[in-house]
Design an enzyme around this catalytic site. Structure first.
Site, PDB file in Angstrom:
ATOM      1  N   SER A   3      -2.627 -83.642  76.533  1.00  0.00           N
ATOM      2  CA  SER A   3      -3.501 -83.680  75.362  1.00  0.00           C
ATOM      3  C   SER A   3      -2.796 -83.125  74.122  1.00  0.00           C
ATOM      4  O   SER A   3      -1.807 -82.410  74.206  1.00  0.00           O
ATOM      5  CB  SER A   3      -4.761 -82.848  75.613  1.00  0.00           C
ATOM      6  OG  SER A   3      -5.331 -83.192  76.852  1.00  0.00           O
TER       7      SER A   3
HETATM    8  N1  SAH Z   1      -5.214 -81.233  81.036  1.00  0.00           N
HETATM    9  C1  SAH Z   1      -4.055 -82.105  81.042  1.00  0.00           C
HETATM   10  C2  SAH Z   1      -4.297 -83.462  80.405  1.00  0.00           C
HETATM   11  C3  SAH Z   1      -5.249 -84.239  81.202  1.00  0.00           C
HETATM   12  S1  SAH Z   1      -5.170 -85.977  81.159  1.00  0.00           S
HETATM   13  C4  SAH Z   1      -2.856 -81.444  80.422  1.00  0.00           C
HETATM   14  O1  SAH Z   1      -2.967 -80.311  79.939  1.00  0.00           O
HETATM   15  O2  SAH Z   1      -1.776 -82.049  80.460  1.00  0.00           O
HETATM   16  C5  SAH Z   1      -6.488 -86.234  82.325  1.00  0.00           C
HETATM   17  C6  SAH Z   1      -6.098 -86.084  83.752  1.00  0.00           C
HETATM   18  O3  SAH Z   1      -7.276 -86.185  84.524  1.00  0.00           O
HETATM   19  C7  SAH Z   1      -5.164 -87.177  84.249  1.00  0.00           C
HETATM   20  O4  SAH Z   1      -3.996 -86.618  84.765  1.00  0.00           O
HETATM   21  C8  SAH Z   1      -5.981 -87.873  85.329  1.00  0.00           C
HETATM   22  O5  SAH Z   1      -5.207 -88.323  86.429  1.00  0.00           O
HETATM   23  C9  SAH Z   1      -6.950 -86.786  85.747  1.00  0.00           C
HETATM   24  N2  SAH Z   1      -8.172 -87.250  86.398  1.00  0.00           N
HETATM   25  C10 SAH Z   1      -8.940 -88.323  86.117  1.00  0.00           C
HETATM   26  N3  SAH Z   1      -9.993 -88.399  86.960  1.00  0.00           N
HETATM   27  C11 SAH Z   1      -9.898 -87.320  87.808  1.00  0.00           C
HETATM   28  C12 SAH Z   1     -10.673 -86.862  88.906  1.00  0.00           C
HETATM   29  N4  SAH Z   1     -11.778 -87.470  89.311  1.00  0.00           N
HETATM   30  N5  SAH Z   1     -10.256 -85.715  89.522  1.00  0.00           N
HETATM   31  C13 SAH Z   1      -9.137 -85.081  89.138  1.00  0.00           C
HETATM   32  N6  SAH Z   1      -8.361 -85.474  88.110  1.00  0.00           N
HETATM   33  C14 SAH Z   1      -8.740 -86.590  87.442  1.00  0.00           C
END
Ligand code: SAH
Length: 213
Positions: free
Chosen positions: A61
């Site tokens: 992000s």
């Molecule tokens: N917080 C992260 C950015 C997140 S991007 C950082 O600091 O880099 C969102 C993430 O959520 C992605 O990696 C995606 O694979 C994950 N995601 C999506 N659906 C999910 C679920 N049901 N459970 C766990 N992770 C999930």
């Protein structure tokens, strides 16, 4: 690029100009080198205020959004925090400086193992990452004082609401995945849940099940 004094000053200046004013949040973000959480050519852009691609087609992000979400979460040093969507691990690392304990859940195994490696290298011993479908919560460690969802859901997932302690706060982007979403803050009270709209955001979707890699 390195997170030297000049880069840090510029990074903090950008965060402040974008509304991140909480001193504890700024201090935590000054400590975590975002360059450790991106790979290849994107490391040149690590301190710019923009989301960047990471493995598995996901994104790390934008720093100011990480700051604003962390600020809205109002984490205290006693808190046990759950993050859904580990991605690069950057947000979890920031939380690790503010909370007592951080659990972070990601549906891509590869992202979890890469994030774990960085947590180890940085000596962040209060963060634990799991590969699982975070929309189902993390029953073994519940309840949580704070929950941060970093992928967009159509509604705040029921299992996560159920794992929020009374008095606890959850911050979650809600809305259709291919359009603008609203970041909301949910507070659990004795009587139910209070909802506040914070701002427009754009996140990758919260998906069901475990990823293929
Ligand atoms: N917080 C992260 C950015 C997140 S991007 C950082 O600091 O880099 C969102 C993430 O959520 C992605 O990696 C995606 O694979 C994950 N995601 C999506 N659906 C999910 C679920 N049901 N459970 C766990 N992770 C999930």
């Amino acid at each position: 690029m390195s997170f030297d004094a000049g880069a840090r000053m510029q990074f903090l200046f950008t965060l402040r100009s974008n509304g991140v004013t909480d001193k504890r949040v700024l201090d935590a973000m000054e400590k975590v080198d975002r360059g450790r959480f991106v790979r290849g050519t994107f490391t040149d852009r690590a301190y710019d205020d923009m989301p960047l691609p990471i493995a598995c087609g996901q994104t790390i992000s934008q720093p100011s959004i990480v700051g604003l979400m962390t600020q809205a979460l109002a984490v205290t040093p006693r808190d046990k925090v759950l993050e859904i969507g580990t991605g690069s691990g950057y947000q979890a690392a920031v939380l690790s400086y503010l909370a007592r304990r951080v659990y972070t859940v990601e549906r891509h195994r590869r992202l979890v193992s890469e994030a774990r490696k960085v947590f180890d290298e940085l000596g962040l011993s209060n963060v634990t990452a799991f590969t699982a479908d975070g929309s189902r919560g993390l029953a073994d460690q519940a309840p949580f004082d704070r929950i941060l969802v970093t992928a967009a859901a159509e509604d705040p997932p029921g299992p996560l609401l159920a794992e929020l302690r009374v008095g606890g706060i959850m911050v979650v982007p809600v809305g259709q995945s291919d359009s603008v979403q609203t970041l909301i803050k949910v507070t659990r009270t004795e009587r139910g849940f209070d909802y506040d709209d914070l701002r427009s955001v754009r996140f990758v979707p919260l998906l069901e099940g475990i990823g293929r890699d």
